[in-house]
Design an enzyme around this catalytic site. Sequence first.
Site, mmCIF file in Angstrom:
data_model
loop_
_atom_site.group_PDB
_atom_site.id
_atom_site.type_symbol
_atom_site.label_atom_id
_atom_site.label_comp_id
_atom_site.label_asym_id
_atom_site.label_seq_id
_atom_site.Cartn_x
_atom_site.Cartn_y
_atom_site.Cartn_z
ATOM 1 N N THR A 1 54.246 29.397 -33.909
ATOM 2 C CA THR A 1 54.317 28.557 -35.109
ATOM 3 C C THR A 1 55.606 28.910 -35.851
ATOM 4 O O THR A 1 55.569 29.520 -36.925
ATOM 5 C CB THR A 1 53.092 28.778 -36.028
ATOM 6 O OG1 THR A 1 52.960 30.182 -36.312
ATOM 7 C CG2 THR A 1 51.822 28.282 -35.365
ATOM 8 N N GLU B 1 45.056 37.113 -35.471
ATOM 9 C CA GLU B 1 45.467 38.335 -34.764
ATOM 10 C C GLU B 1 46.206 39.254 -35.726
ATOM 11 O O GLU B 1 46.762 38.804 -36.725
ATOM 12 C CB GLU B 1 46.364 37.980 -33.575
ATOM 13 C CG GLU B 1 47.600 37.135 -33.904
ATOM 14 C CD GLU B 1 48.808 37.965 -34.295
ATOM 15 O OE1 GLU B 1 48.777 39.196 -34.091
ATOM 16 O OE2 GLU B 1 49.778 37.384 -34.813
ATOM 17 N N LEU C 1 48.420 41.993 -34.433
ATOM 18 C CA LEU C 1 49.143 42.856 -33.497
ATOM 19 C C LEU C 1 50.413 43.431 -34.119
ATOM 20 O O LEU C 1 51.130 42.748 -34.846
ATOM 21 C CB LEU C 1 49.534 42.073 -32.242
ATOM 22 C CG LEU C 1 48.401 41.450 -31.427
ATOM 23 C CD1 LEU C 1 48.940 40.957 -30.094
ATOM 24 C CD2 LEU C 1 47.272 42.435 -31.212
ATOM 25 N N CYS D 1 57.433 37.425 -37.102
ATOM 26 C CA CYS D 1 56.268 37.190 -37.956
ATOM 27 C C CYS D 1 56.589 37.224 -39.443
ATOM 28 O O CYS D 1 56.555 36.189 -40.109
ATOM 29 C CB CYS D 1 55.170 38.205 -37.626
ATOM 30 S SG CYS D 1 54.471 38.005 -35.983
#
Length: 475
Positions: free
Chosen positions: A111, A177, A179, A295
Site C-alpha cells: 500500500t 501485522e 513485523l 512503513c
Amino acid sequence: MTIPYPSSQPVPSITTVTPPSGSARPRLTFLGTGYLGATYAICYAELGYEVLGFDVDADKIAMLNAGQVPIHEPGLDELLRRNLAAGRLRFSTDMAETADFGDVHFICVGTPQRADGMGADLSYVEASVTSLAQHLTRKALIVGKSTVPVGTAEWVEQLVGKHTAADLGVEVAWSPEFLQEGFAVDDVLRPNRIVVGVKSDWANGMLYAAHKGVFDLAATEDREVPLVITDFATAELVKVAANAFLATKISFINAMAEVCEAAGGDVTQLARAIGYDPRIGNRFLQAGLGFGGGCLPKDIRAFQARAQELGAGEALRFLHEVDLINLRRRTRVLTLAAELLGRRSGPAGPDLSGTRIAVLGATFKPNSDDVRDAPSLAVAAMLAKAGADVRIYDPQGMENAKRALPDLGYEKSMNDAVAGADLVCVLTEWADFRNADPVALGELARGRRVIDGRNCLDSALWTQAGWQYRGMGRP
C-alpha cells in the site's frame, strides 16, 4: 493466552468451526509474496499449516518454489527450504488455484504512498481482492493484513459483495501485522499480540483456528499471546497508531539532538537518563539519522491524509512536524560533512567537489536488504549532488541500492569504500561497522574524519585512533 476485549461493544465468541475445505485445520493463502506475505507464508507452514503463496510476479514465485527467498531476513531461507521439502508450502501465480485451495485468504500486498498525494494507494488491494473474489466457489474468509487507511475493511467487504455470489457467504476480517525487519521470523512465530477485527462468530472462529499454531507454540514455551478481538476500524487503526507513536518517539529524541547541538549537550546521555523512567522507556530513543523504510514514512503520511478526509486532520497535525524533524536529520549530515571538510555552505548548500566520501550503509536498518526511503541512501545522494565522489558499501543492500541510485559509486567491501576517503559516514548500524577497527581503517583513509550518523560507534576509541569524530546531537 489472554484475551482482552474492548468493553464498548458486543464481542463475537470464539467457536469451533469446520474449514470449508473439509481439512482438519484451515488451509491458508497469502496474496502478495513481498516482505510481508512471503514471511507469513513460510512461518505459518513452519507452524504446521498447509500454505499457498500467490503473486503475479512469476520470477518471484519461481525463486520461492526453488527455495530462494527474494529478500534478506535472518532465518527465513532455512524455513522456506524445510517447508517446501515437507510439502506444506508452495507458491503459485494461478488465482483460480489459490481460491480453490484456501479457507482463509490473507491480503498482504503493498500500500505505497500515492504519486499524487500523501494518501495510500489501494490499487493492489483492490486488484487482489477483486480477482480472488471472482474465483471463489465456496465460503471463505478474506483477511486484510496490509497497512491501510481506516475504512478499508468496509470497502473490501463491498468489493467482495459485488464480485461473489451472495449464497457463498464469503466474509471479511482484518488482522494487522507488526513485523520488524531483521526480526520478522520471531515476530510471526512469537508475536507480542494478535489483533483481529471481525463481525461474526464464524469469522472469529476461523481466525482463531488460523492462529492456533501460534497459541500452541506459546503454550509449549510457557508464554502468553494477548488476543485483542475488536471491530474493523479499531483493527485498522492499531497498526497506523503504533507506527505514528514510534515515529513520534524517534523524532522526539532527534528534536532533542537538535537542542543538544545548539546547547552543547549530549543526546546519548540525555536519552539514557530519561529512558530509565518506566513511563518512557529506552527503546526507540536512539538519536541519529532518523527513520526510513517502507512503513513508517508512508504510513504516517497516509494517516494524516485519512484523518483529513474524516474531518479529524487537526488531531494529527503534529505528525507533519514529526516528518519534518525526521527529514532534517538527513540534511544535518550534509552540514556536518561540510564542517569537517572545511567547506562553506552557500544558498545552494556546500560545495564538496574534489572530496571522496565513504558511505557505510545503504539499507534503512541493519539485518535487512530493504533500501526503501533509506536515510543512508538519501544522504549519499545529497553528498553526491554537492559534488563529492561517494563510495557506498552495505553488507546486504548493494544490489537494491544500485537499482535505486545507479549513478552513485559502489564498492565490494568496507575497506574498498574507505580507501582514499576524506570522510567516512556511518549511516546504518550494521555490526560490521560498529565493530570495525578504527586504527586499521585510519591507515586506508586519506583523511581521518568520521560522521557517526547512528551514534553507534565508540567515540573514545575512534578519537584515540586519531579520527575527528562527529555524532548526531553529541559535542
